[in-house]
Enzyme design. Structure first.
Site, PDB file in Angstrom:
ATOM      1  N   LYS A   1       0.865  -1.206  -0.088  1.00  0.00           N
ATOM      2  CA  LYS A   1      -0.072  -0.188   0.062  1.00  0.00           C
ATOM      3  C   LYS A   1       0.908   1.178   0.149  1.00  0.00           C
ATOM      4  CE  LYS A   1      -2.906   3.189   2.510  1.00  0.00           C
ATOM      5  NZ  LYS A   1      -2.254   4.329   1.625  1.00  0.00           N
ATOM      6  N   GLU A  27       8.917   1.563  11.452  1.00  0.00           N
ATOM      7  CA  GLU A  27       9.892   2.808  11.493  1.00  0.00           C
ATOM      8  C   GLU A  27       9.058   3.867  11.593  1.00  0.00           C
ATOM      9  OE1 GLU A  27      11.285   5.753  10.743  1.00  0.00           O
ATOM     10  OE2 GLU A  27      12.096   4.949   8.763  1.00  0.00           O
ATOM     11  N   CYS A  54      12.905  11.061   7.566  1.00  0.00           N
ATOM     12  CA  CYS A  54      12.670  10.666   8.714  1.00  0.00           C
ATOM     13  C   CYS A  54      13.747  10.680   9.877  1.00  0.00           C
ATOM     14  CB  CYS A  54      12.279   9.125   8.649  1.00  0.00           C
ATOM     15  SG  CYS A  54      13.394   7.837   7.930  1.00  0.00           S
ATOM     16  N   GLU A  60       7.892  15.678  16.199  1.00  0.00           N
ATOM     17  CA  GLU A  60       8.478  15.618  14.779  1.00  0.00           C
ATOM     18  C   GLU A  60       7.531  16.400  13.906  1.00  0.00           C
ATOM     19  OE1 GLU A  60      10.087  12.254  11.750  1.00  0.00           O
ATOM     20  OE2 GLU A  60       8.153  12.002  12.644  1.00  0.00           O
TER      21      GLU A  60
END
Length: 494
Positions: free
Chosen positions: A189, A265, A300, A398
């Site tokens: 996906k 992750e 990331c 973040e």
């Protein structure tokens, strides 16, 4: 050298409506209809993708299960799987510019970074695992001579892979290449805001000779397609790169279904620590800027917290501001651009919200505005926020944008305390000429990757994974294969 005329031709090419890829065939949108793909370059509709449903996921997982149980790929000799994967890597390289431009139009990464980080990186990853897989062997146990103890390594079965929008080809290859090399079948996906290049990647896999049903792609929204993958009883392992809240939901889906293994992750708030004895402050400035502002900070492992020893703090920030001012933000399909577009209007508004909150709290703001609004695209100035404290939200959460929080420190112990003072633990960097200090910091920082006198650039020979709430398991390196191979013991009485 990138060919601007070729880039411009690809820029203007019509992008047809994208379909699912199930059991080797293009499957058009069904009851779910379609989703518009809005290009971050101009805010206009680029094309549509199929809006997947739970029924589409069921069809894809059924195809994957059939192909696995039939052994059309799982029982193929590793050397033959290797040959197909190597052909796939070659096709990706041959079509690299097409893939890169398609991805840039979809997610906004500047072409200079995209060509290397996306198709060329993906081809390298596919080739790495292709070359590795026929060197992975089982074991003979050192047990009683009257018994033969064998340890077999077998593919786990059907793998579900959910990948993000920031580097779809690179991160997609981190999942697909080891999973397929090991003999598994996959249901992929992509992110709804970056599906196009991954669909093309899968098409190239079939052109290379991957059997039908081994790699299936279902596009659509996370709460529908992602949930169906997470709850599927036919998926044995689920791998995901993305946000913490979604990762938690996937763990819940595992518990509610077949207890599939889930590897996550989940990003980070990575500290980039500059000591006064850094070997080259100008190099540290350049690398630090690129480590947060390239791809508009949508990385990331981005070094989003800059920790600077107080004695050089003002000088370093001044140099950094000067370097940042020379960076070109704009058209991602111009090779001279240093930072492209933010992926979506929603992400842009989130970035600006963090900056405004810091401004309201009295922090110093350099940059921090939306720019090039007349293009219709989603562009943001690189931003430095000074006077940040470890308790500020901008130092703990973040942002996933071109926003750098700067924090001063006085001692090594203080730097270590600030570095470890978030829930994340994905990456970090240390700039110092003191070898002993470098080793102490590598040991003391709780992160999956710690750079010394550099930031980023690690290749497939080393693992990438996080600690704390940055996730579990590893992408890259031979260690990634552990997620996609089961151990089976054969205990044979002689």
């Amino acid at each position: 050298m990138l060919d601007q005329s070729r880039i411009d031709a690809l820029r203007s090419a019509e992008v047809p409506a994208a379909h699912h890829l199930i059991d080797g065939a293009a499957v058009p949108a069904s009851d779910g209809g379609t989703l518009e793909v809005i290009s971050p370059l101009d805010g206009q509709v680029l094309t549509t993708i199929a809006r997947g449903t739970a029924q589409d996921v069921a069809a894809a997982t059924a195809a994957a299960r059939r192909s696995f149980d039939a052994g059309v790929w799982a029982n193929t000799a590793p050397a033959k799987r290797k040959a197909v994967l190597l052909k796939w890597a070659a096709l990706v390289e041959e079509n690299a510019l097409e893939l890169a431009v398609l991805g840039v139009r979809d997610n906004g990464t500047e072409i200079g970074m995209a060509i290397k980080a996306e198709p060329l990186s993906a081809a390298g990853t596919i080739r790495y695992y292709a070359e590795a897989i026929d060197k992975i062997a089982g074991e003979v146990a050192p047990t009683d001579p009257s018994v033969l103890g064998l340890v077999h390594r077998e593919p786990v079965g059907v793998v579900g892979a959910i990948v993000p929008w920031n580097f779809p080809l690179m991160i997609g290859a981190w999942k697909l290449a080891p999973a397929l090399a090991a003999g598994n079948s996959v249901v992929l996906k992509p992110a709804e805001t970056a599906s196009l290049s991954l669909i093309r990647l899968a098409e190239l896999a079939h052109e290379a000779g991957l059997p039908p049903g081994v790699l299936n792609v279902v596009t659509g929204e996370g709460p529908v397609v992602g949930e169906a993958i997470g709850l599927s009883m036919e998926i044995d392992v689920l791998v995901f790169t993305g946000s913490g809240p979604v990762g938690r939901r996937l763990l819940e889906y595992s518990a509610r279904s077949n207890l599939k293994r889930v590897y996550l992750e989940l990003g980070g708030k990575s500290p980039n620590i500059v000591f006064a004895d850094a070997p080259d402050l100008d190099e540290a400035v350049k690398v630090s800027a690129n480590g947060i502002f390239r791809n508009s900070g949508q990385v990331c492992v981005a070094g989003s917290r800059l920790l600077v020893e107080r004695s050089i703090h003002d000088d370093f920030v001044s140099r950094l501001t000067e370097f940042m001012g020379k960076m070109k933000v704009g058209d991602p399909l111009d090779p001279a651009t240093n930072a492209g577009a933010v992926n979506s209007e929603r992400q842009l508004m989130q970035n600006l919200g963090f900056v405004e909150e810091a401004r309201t709290a009295g922090r110093g703001i350099i940059g921090g505005k939306r720019i090039l609004k007349d293009t219709g695209g989603y562009f943001m100035e690189p931003t430095i926020v000074t006077g940040v404290t470890p308790e500020d939200r901008i130092a703990r959460e973040e942002v996933f944008g071109p926003v750098l929080a700067v924090l001063p420190f006085d001692t090594e112990d203080e730097a270590l305390s600030i570095a470890n003072g978030t829930e994340y633990g994905l990456a970090a960097a240390v700039w110092t000429s003191n070898l002993s200090r470098a080793h102490r910091m590598v040991r003391g920082i709780r992160a999956g990757v710690v750079h010394v006198n550099t930031y980023g650039g690690s290749d497939n020979t080393v693992p990438l994974g996080g600690v704390k709430q940055s996730g579990n398991g590893h992408d890259k390196s031979l260690h990634a294969l552990d997620k996609y191979l089961d151990l089976k013991t054969a205990w044979i009485k002689l």
